[in-house]
Design an enzyme around this catalytic site. Structure first.
Site, mmCIF file in Angstrom:
data_model
loop_
_atom_site.group_PDB
_atom_site.id
_atom_site.type_symbol
_atom_site.label_atom_id
_atom_site.label_comp_id
_atom_site.label_asym_id
_atom_site.label_seq_id
_atom_site.Cartn_x
_atom_site.Cartn_y
_atom_site.Cartn_z
ATOM 1 N N HIS A 1 -30.246 -22.080 11.713
ATOM 2 C CA HIS A 1 -29.281 -21.578 12.688
ATOM 3 C C HIS A 1 -28.768 -22.759 13.510
ATOM 4 O O HIS A 1 -29.558 -23.596 13.961
ATOM 5 C CB HIS A 1 -29.948 -20.545 13.605
ATOM 6 C CG HIS A 1 -28.999 -19.969 14.609
ATOM 7 N ND1 HIS A 1 -28.080 -18.999 14.279
ATOM 8 C CD2 HIS A 1 -28.807 -20.256 15.919
ATOM 9 C CE1 HIS A 1 -27.360 -18.699 15.362
ATOM 10 N NE2 HIS A 1 -27.786 -19.436 16.361
ATOM 11 N N GLU B 1 -28.655 -31.049 10.301
ATOM 12 C CA GLU B 1 -29.196 -29.961 9.477
ATOM 13 C C GLU B 1 -29.595 -30.453 8.089
ATOM 14 O O GLU B 1 -30.582 -29.990 7.517
ATOM 15 C CB GLU B 1 -28.160 -28.846 9.323
ATOM 16 C CG GLU B 1 -27.949 -28.012 10.568
ATOM 17 C CD GLU B 1 -27.002 -26.843 10.312
ATOM 18 O OE1 GLU B 1 -26.287 -26.837 9.288
ATOM 19 O OE2 GLU B 1 -26.985 -25.929 11.155
ATOM 20 N N GLY C 1 -22.022 -24.450 1.383
ATOM 21 C CA GLY C 1 -23.231 -24.829 0.660
ATOM 22 C C GLY C 1 -23.709 -26.247 0.881
ATOM 23 O O GLY C 1 -24.473 -26.783 0.071
ATOM 24 N N SER C 2 -23.329 -26.862 1.998
ATOM 25 C CA SER C 2 -23.773 -28.244 2.208
ATOM 26 C C SER C 2 -25.289 -28.315 2.415
ATOM 27 O O SER C 2 -25.930 -29.293 2.009
ATOM 28 C CB SER C 2 -23.032 -28.884 3.377
ATOM 29 O OG SER C 2 -23.355 -28.258 4.593
ATOM 30 N N ASN C 3 -25.875 -27.288 3.019
ATOM 31 C CA ASN C 3 -27.339 -27.277 3.145
ATOM 32 C C ASN C 3 -28.001 -27.045 1.792
ATOM 33 O O ASN C 3 -29.050 -27.630 1.505
ATOM 34 C CB ASN C 3 -27.771 -26.215 4.156
ATOM 35 C CG ASN C 3 -27.616 -26.689 5.586
ATOM 36 O OD1 ASN C 3 -28.391 -27.506 6.061
ATOM 37 N ND2 ASN C 3 -26.574 -26.195 6.261
ATOM 38 N N LEU D 1 -32.362 -10.447 14.813
ATOM 39 C CA LEU D 1 -31.368 -11.430 14.374
ATOM 40 C C LEU D 1 -31.562 -12.767 15.098
ATOM 41 O O LEU D 1 -31.559 -12.819 16.328
ATOM 42 C CB LEU D 1 -29.963 -10.883 14.644
ATOM 43 C CG LEU D 1 -28.814 -11.694 14.028
ATOM 44 C CD1 LEU D 1 -28.866 -11.653 12.511
ATOM 45 C CD2 LEU D 1 -27.481 -11.183 14.547
ATOM 46 N N ASP D 2 -31.751 -13.834 14.307
ATOM 47 C CA ASP D 2 -31.975 -15.190 14.846
ATOM 48 C C ASP D 2 -33.162 -15.218 15.811
ATOM 49 O O ASP D 2 -33.233 -16.095 16.689
ATOM 50 C CB ASP D 2 -30.721 -15.718 15.565
ATOM 51 C CG ASP D 2 -29.510 -15.787 14.649
ATOM 52 O OD1 ASP D 2 -29.695 -16.005 13.445
ATOM 53 O OD2 ASP D 2 -28.389 -15.597 15.144
ATOM 54 N N LEU E 1 -29.334 -8.648 7.218
ATOM 55 C CA LEU E 1 -30.219 -8.006 6.236
ATOM 56 C C LEU E 1 -30.943 -6.826 6.874
ATOM 57 O O LEU E 1 -31.332 -6.874 8.041
ATOM 58 C CB LEU E 1 -31.220 -9.040 5.717
ATOM 59 C CG LEU E 1 -30.563 -10.202 4.955
ATOM 60 C CD1 LEU E 1 -31.509 -11.382 4.820
ATOM 61 C CD2 LEU E 1 -30.084 -9.736 3.583
ATOM 62 N N THR F 1 -37.190 -12.573 10.707
ATOM 63 C CA THR F 1 -37.759 -11.282 11.078
ATOM 64 C C THR F 1 -36.602 -10.302 11.290
ATOM 65 O O THR F 1 -35.432 -10.677 11.168
ATOM 66 C CB THR F 1 -38.586 -11.388 12.378
ATOM 67 O OG1 THR F 1 -37.707 -11.777 13.445
ATOM 68 C CG2 THR F 1 -39.717 -12.389 12.242
ATOM 69 N N ASN G 1 -34.452 -19.294 7.620
ATOM 70 C CA ASN G 1 -33.026 -19.421 7.888
ATOM 71 C C ASN G 1 -32.811 -20.665 8.735
ATOM 72 O O ASN G 1 -33.704 -21.102 9.462
ATOM 73 C CB ASN G 1 -32.532 -18.183 8.656
ATOM 74 C CG ASN G 1 -31.045 -18.238 8.939
ATOM 75 O OD1 ASN G 1 -30.245 -18.605 8.068
ATOM 76 N ND2 ASN G 1 -30.646 -17.882 10.147
ATOM 77 N N SER H 1 -31.976 -25.083 14.348
ATOM 78 C CA SER H 1 -33.352 -24.567 14.255
ATOM 79 C C SER H 1 -33.592 -23.969 12.880
ATOM 80 O O SER H 1 -32.710 -23.312 12.316
ATOM 81 C CB SER H 1 -33.564 -23.450 15.293
ATOM 82 O OG SER H 1 -33.253 -23.881 16.605
HETATM 83 C C1 GRF Z 1 -24.844 -24.054 8.858
HETATM 84 O O1 GRF Z 1 -24.272 -24.646 9.975
HETATM 85 C C2 GRF Z 1 -26.009 -23.196 9.226
HETATM 86 O O2 GRF Z 1 -26.631 -23.588 10.409
HETATM 87 C C3 GRF Z 1 -25.400 -21.835 9.419
HETATM 88 O O3 GRF Z 1 -24.348 -21.773 8.488
HETATM 89 C C4 GRF Z 1 -23.901 -23.072 8.189
HETATM 90 C C5 GRF Z 1 -23.896 -23.196 6.703
HETATM 91 O O4 GRF Z 1 -23.238 -24.349 6.262
HETATM 92 N N1 GRF Z 1 -26.387 -20.812 9.229
HETATM 93 P P1 GRF Z 1 -23.281 -24.733 4.717
HETATM 94 O O5 GRF Z 1 -22.710 -23.555 3.951
HETATM 95 O O6 GRF Z 1 -24.694 -25.018 4.342
HETATM 96 O O7 GRF Z 1 -22.396 -25.952 4.589
#
Ligand code: GRF
Length: 247
Positions: A132, A197, A35-37, A167-168, A116, A164, A130, A159
């Site tokens: 990636h 990110e 969950g760092s993002n 996938l990716d 999904l 859609t 998303n 990215s």
């Molecule tokens: C990220 O590197 C993202 O690009 C990918 O999954 C990872 C999630 O990391 N889709 P976090 O859970 O947000 O730390």
């Protein structure tokens, strides 16, 4: 399904109220792990970089560490354990119901490790993004950092794309590039990409929430013009320069 922060999840009167409210755009963030993002997005909402707020976090894994960020910020969260559903369609229907109950403007996948169904993706077309960990279209799928090193690329990155059925494969709105160092291993490269990110995702989500960026079919429009190529993070971060795709 379990929910947290004393906020029961049920279809409610907001079901069709998808426009933003006084707090800005309504974001629902889906996670599976660290969950760092998510944490970066919460921070950007708090300090005003994103004109919106996270109204619910949803995890398909009960032990996802990212749920702690929701708890710390007193954001309602829900856990839908995919193992408790008989098939992908059943899980996706339950997930869609929880999402709809939060009346989101944007659904943000942040390390959500579930494929999904086409029906789910179609339901939220143009409203789901998303992140990636590669410069798409390079290195779709898993193990992107090891594959980038094996391919010998000098530049790697991340990215943000609209989701859609492929996938990716959805249209990319923004990318962040990072250098690959000669002594990198997948872990050091992953750490560099993740740091990028945490700036990239809030910036891209802010552009969507402010109405500057939107998906129309398989194209991304910025300031009313179709993007020929993805925006680059550091060319748009400061001062919100005009949306022109970069080489
Ligand atoms: C990220 O590197 C993202 O690009 C990918 O999954 C990872 C999630 O990391 N889709 P976090 O859970 O947000 O730390």
């Amino acid at each position: 399904m379990k929910s947290g922060h004393g906020a029961p999840v049920s279809p409610d009167s907001r079901r069709h109220a998808v426009s933003s409210d006084a707090g800005g755009k309504r974001l629902v963030v889906l996670i599976s792990g660290r969950g760092s993002n998510l944490n970066a997005l919460i921070g950007a909402c708090s300090d005003g970089r994103i004109p919106g707020r996270v109204v619910r976090v949803i995890s398909n894994r009960p032990q996802a560490r990212g749920l702690d960020f929701a708890r710390q910020s007193r954001i309602p969260y829900a856990v839908l354990d995919h193992r408790e559903y008989p098939d992908r369609e059943g899980f996706d229907q339950a997930l869609a119901a929880v999402i709809e109950a939060s009346a989101p403007d944007l659904i943000v996948l942040a390390g959500f490790m579930r494929v999904l169904s086409d029906a789910f993706v179609a339901r939220f077309a143009g409203r789901m993004v998303n992140i990636h960990p590669s410069l798409l279209p390079d290195f779709r799928g898993l193990d992107t950092h090891a594959r980038a090193l094996a391919a010998g690329v000098e530049v790697h990155g991340a990215s943000v794309h609209f989701v859609t059925a492929e996938l990716d494969g959805g249209p990319v709105l923004m990318q962040a590039r990072v250098p690959v160092h000669p002594d990198d291993d997948p872990e050091t490269l992953a750490a560099r990409v993740q740091t990028a990110e945490h700036r990239l995702y809030p910036t891209a989500v802010a552009l969507i929430c402010s109405g500057r960026v939107q998906a129309v079919g398989d194209k991304v429009y910025c300031d009313g013009r179709p993007l020929e190529r993805p925006l680059l993070l550091d060319d748009t971060l400061e001062g919100m320069t005009p949306c022109v795709g970069q080489d």
